[in-house]
Design a protein around this motif. Sequence first.
Motif, PDB file in Angstrom:
ATOM      1  N   ALA A   1       0.855  -1.228   0.040  1.00  0.00           N
ATOM      2  CA  ALA A   1       0.079   0.023  -0.117  1.00  0.00           C
ATOM      3  C   ALA A   1       0.777   1.060  -0.173  1.00  0.00           C
TER       4      ALA A   1
ATOM      5  N   GLU B   1      -9.987  -0.341  -0.169  1.00  0.00           N
ATOM      6  CA  GLU B   1      -9.715   1.034  -0.880  1.00  0.00           C
ATOM      7  C   GLU B   1      -8.163   1.490  -0.550  1.00  0.00           C
ATOM      8  N   SER B   2      -7.456   0.726   0.061  1.00  0.00           N
ATOM      9  CA  SER B   2      -6.018   1.229   0.497  1.00  0.00           C
ATOM     10  C   SER B   2      -5.230   0.785  -0.821  1.00  0.00           C
TER      11      SER B   2
ATOM     12  N   ASP C   1      -4.829  -0.328  -5.317  1.00  0.00           N
ATOM     13  CA  ASP C   1      -5.420  -0.274  -6.756  1.00  0.00           C
ATOM     14  C   ASP C   1      -5.698  -1.562  -7.071  1.00  0.00           C
TER      15      ASP C   1
ATOM     16  N   CYS D   1      -2.776  -6.869  -6.965  1.00  0.00           N
ATOM     17  CA  CYS D   1      -3.006  -5.516  -6.345  1.00  0.00           C
ATOM     18  C   CYS D   1      -1.838  -4.655  -6.621  1.00  0.00           C
TER      19      CYS D   1
ATOM     20  N   PRO E   1      -2.260   2.346  -4.382  1.00  0.00           N
ATOM     21  CA  PRO E   1      -3.072   3.424  -5.022  1.00  0.00           C
ATOM     22  C   PRO E   1      -2.530   4.577  -5.750  1.00  0.00           C
TER      23      PRO E   1
ATOM     24  N   LYS F   1      -1.967   1.275 -15.324  1.00  0.00           N
ATOM     25  CA  LYS F   1      -2.959   0.227 -14.823  1.00  0.00           C
ATOM     26  C   LYS F   1      -3.592  -0.588 -15.816  1.00  0.00           C
TER      27      LYS F   1
END
Length: 319
Positions: free
Chosen positions: A76, A106-107, A109, A252, A255, A262
């Motif tokens: 993260a 939400e921490s 992407d 993942c 963020p 991405k």
Amino acid sequence: MSLLGGGFLVAGAAGDAAKAEYPDRPVTIIVPWGAGGGTDTIVRLFAVGFEEALGVPVNIVNRTGGNGVIGHTAIATAAPDGYTLGACTSEISYFKTMNLAPLTPESFDLISRIAEIPAGVTVKTGGRFQDLKSVVEAMKSEPAGTLTSSGSGLGGPWHLAIAGLARMENLPASTVKFVPSQGGAPALQDVMAGGIDLFTGSPVEAKSLAESGEVKVVAVMAKERLAAFPDVPTVKEAIGVDWTLSNWFSLCAPPGLPAEVKAKIVETGKKGHAAPSVQTNLKERGITPVWDGPEQFAEFANAFAGTAAILLKDLGLAK
């Protein structure tokens, strides 16, 4: 003036040409769990196809500790440039609920889930239970805490598995006492020794013992029967209750990834995941391949977090 202007044009063109597209160097995937474990195995199998599709080396780095908190925090807080990715697991949906770390879906992407392993119910062969119906009857008729199960730490996915089944039968989530363990192997040994009644972890971990006749998998918490256990019914088939629970594994990132980076990770990740070798190697181990993409994954993770929060509060584990 024309030479000067042309000079600027040439310099600008050269600068654009020199700007390499992502990726132009190796990519690292942080695995928050130990080498040789389930998450590590799944990610390394996926990385073979991902590396080929991405066109650069993909290195796996294990960052363990804190029940997954250390590795997930490292993911993260890494630079959101696409060169450090992660293997987020189901724990991101309830770290905050259990007051272990301020991490939520939400921490990160979220790129996509890459695999899931459904829970099951496994009992001792020749013991008091021969099917899931008899297990549920005992859950309803005996005092809460009489039956015991294990397979993970408190609040882990295999704890949520039996707690959710109890809730679906209109029983308290704590009806079956959960005994924490350091994984499936010691829990299964306890089942065979008669120390606990149920193993509610992955049937895959019980496969060799089931084949040798020492334990019996009586149900899987999946929508469909598992290829590795074609004769074992789903919970819905066994008792008519539509309850599923799987431990899941994903790709993942920190963020804030640039949109084009991405998009490239999603595109190459999907291509690599679909490689026949990746699909075959996962399925042969009883692991269900999944690729749902960023939007569906985010929706799934948030829904899973909601279910986990309800169960953990009922269990008295939410802080």
